[in-house]
Design a protein around this motif. Structure first.
Motif, PDB file in Angstrom:
ATOM      1  N   ARG A   1       0.830  -1.213   0.000  1.00 56.48           N
ATOM      2  CA  ARG A   1       0.000   0.000   0.000  1.00 56.48           C
ATOM      3  C   ARG A   1       0.866   1.266   0.000  1.00 56.48           C
ATOM      4  NH1 ARG A   1      -5.730   0.972   2.985  1.00 56.48           N
ATOM      5  NH2 ARG A   1      -6.275   2.687   1.623  1.00 56.48           N
TER       6      ARG A   1
ATOM      7  N   GLY B   1      -0.781   1.868  -3.391  1.00 54.85           N
ATOM      8  CA  GLY B   1      -2.128   2.358  -3.125  1.00 54.85           C
ATOM      9  C   GLY B   1      -2.217   3.704  -2.458  1.00 54.85           C
TER      10      GLY B   1
ATOM     11  N   SER C   1      -8.053   7.659  -1.320  1.00 53.62           N
ATOM     12  CA  SER C   1      -8.440   6.260  -1.383  1.00 53.62           C
ATOM     13  C   SER C   1      -9.913   6.095  -1.025  1.00 53.62           C
ATOM     14  CB  SER C   1      -7.573   5.439  -0.430  1.00 53.62           C
ATOM     15  OG  SER C   1      -7.894   4.079  -0.540  1.00 53.62           O
TER      16      SER C   1
ATOM     17  N   TRP D   1      -9.927  -0.373  -0.566  1.00 52.20           N
ATOM     18  CA  TRP D   1      -8.673  -1.125  -0.666  1.00 52.20           C
ATOM     19  C   TRP D   1      -8.930  -2.522  -0.131  1.00 52.20           C
ATOM     20  CZ3 TRP D   1      -3.758  -0.814  -2.521  1.00 52.20           C
ATOM     21  CH2 TRP D   1      -2.813  -1.696  -1.991  1.00 52.20           C
TER      22      TRP D   1
ATOM     23  N   ASP E   1      -7.278  -8.381  -5.201  1.00 48.45           N
ATOM     24  CA  ASP E   1      -6.906  -7.047  -4.728  1.00 48.45           C
ATOM     25  C   ASP E   1      -7.839  -6.017  -5.353  1.00 48.45           C
ATOM     26  OD1 ASP E   1      -4.765  -8.146  -3.395  1.00 48.45           O
ATOM     27  OD2 ASP E   1      -3.226  -7.166  -4.587  1.00 48.45           O
TER      28      ASP E   1
ATOM     29  N   ASP F   1      -8.205  -1.627  -5.551  1.00 48.47           N
ATOM     30  CA  ASP F   1      -7.718  -0.287  -5.217  1.00 48.47           C
ATOM     31  C   ASP F   1      -8.586   0.707  -5.977  1.00 48.47           C
ATOM     32  OD1 ASP F   1      -6.342   1.941  -4.390  1.00 48.47           O
ATOM     33  OD2 ASP F   1      -4.532   1.516  -5.540  1.00 48.47           O
TER      34      ASP F   1
END
Length: 153
Positions: free
Chosen positions: A36, A40, A47, A50, A60, A62
């Protein structure tokens, strides 16, 4: 307004040498907090969602909103993981809720005298209005590999 239905294919390979052992580069992918920090997080977006599930069959996610820009969503499935050797994923990208692409991506980890050679190969299929977006994907991956290098020190 009619949407023109088109497909475009784009592929690229990027190689980076990092002056740290393979185990350290591997952990930057395999450990959620480490991934991350270079994949990310960032100052250019906020964000929204996540998820991290580093195992074959794991998924995954994101999703982030670029400041003053679109909402981007990445969803990947790990199809092959060989510790300290390779990671293979398939992933889809959306921009403001519109499916823009599907890709197959691999990361190969090789011990070299100076540290680790990471080779990333990717092939994407880009849909409809995003059919010219292949070069942007390569540029985005270049940025991620630079962020990884900064994280590794």
């Amino acid at each position: 307004m009619t949407i023109e239905h088109r497909l475009a294919h784009a592929g690229f390979t990027l190689t980076r040498d990092y002056r740290v052992p393979v185990e350290k580069v591997w952990q930057a992918f395999a450990d959620e907090e480490q991934k991350r920090s270079w994949f990310g997080d960032g100052e250019t977006f906020e964000s929204r969602e996540w998820a991290f599930d580093f195992r074959v069959g794991g998924r995954d996610v994101d999703e982030a909103k670029f400041h003053g820009g679109p909402l981007s969503r990445y969803e990947a499935v790990y199809t092959d993981i060989v510790e300290h050797v390779r990671i293979v994923t398939t992933y889809d990208m959306w921009l403001d809720g519109i499916h823009m692409s599907t890709s197959v991506a691999s990361f190969e980890f090789e011990q070299i005298p100076e540290g680790t050679r990471l080779t990333h190969a990717e092939h994407g299929v880009f849909f409809d209005k995003f059919w010219t977006d292949g070069p942007n994907r390569e540029e985005g991956m270049r940025g991620l590999l630079e962020a990884l290098g900064s994280r590794l020190g």
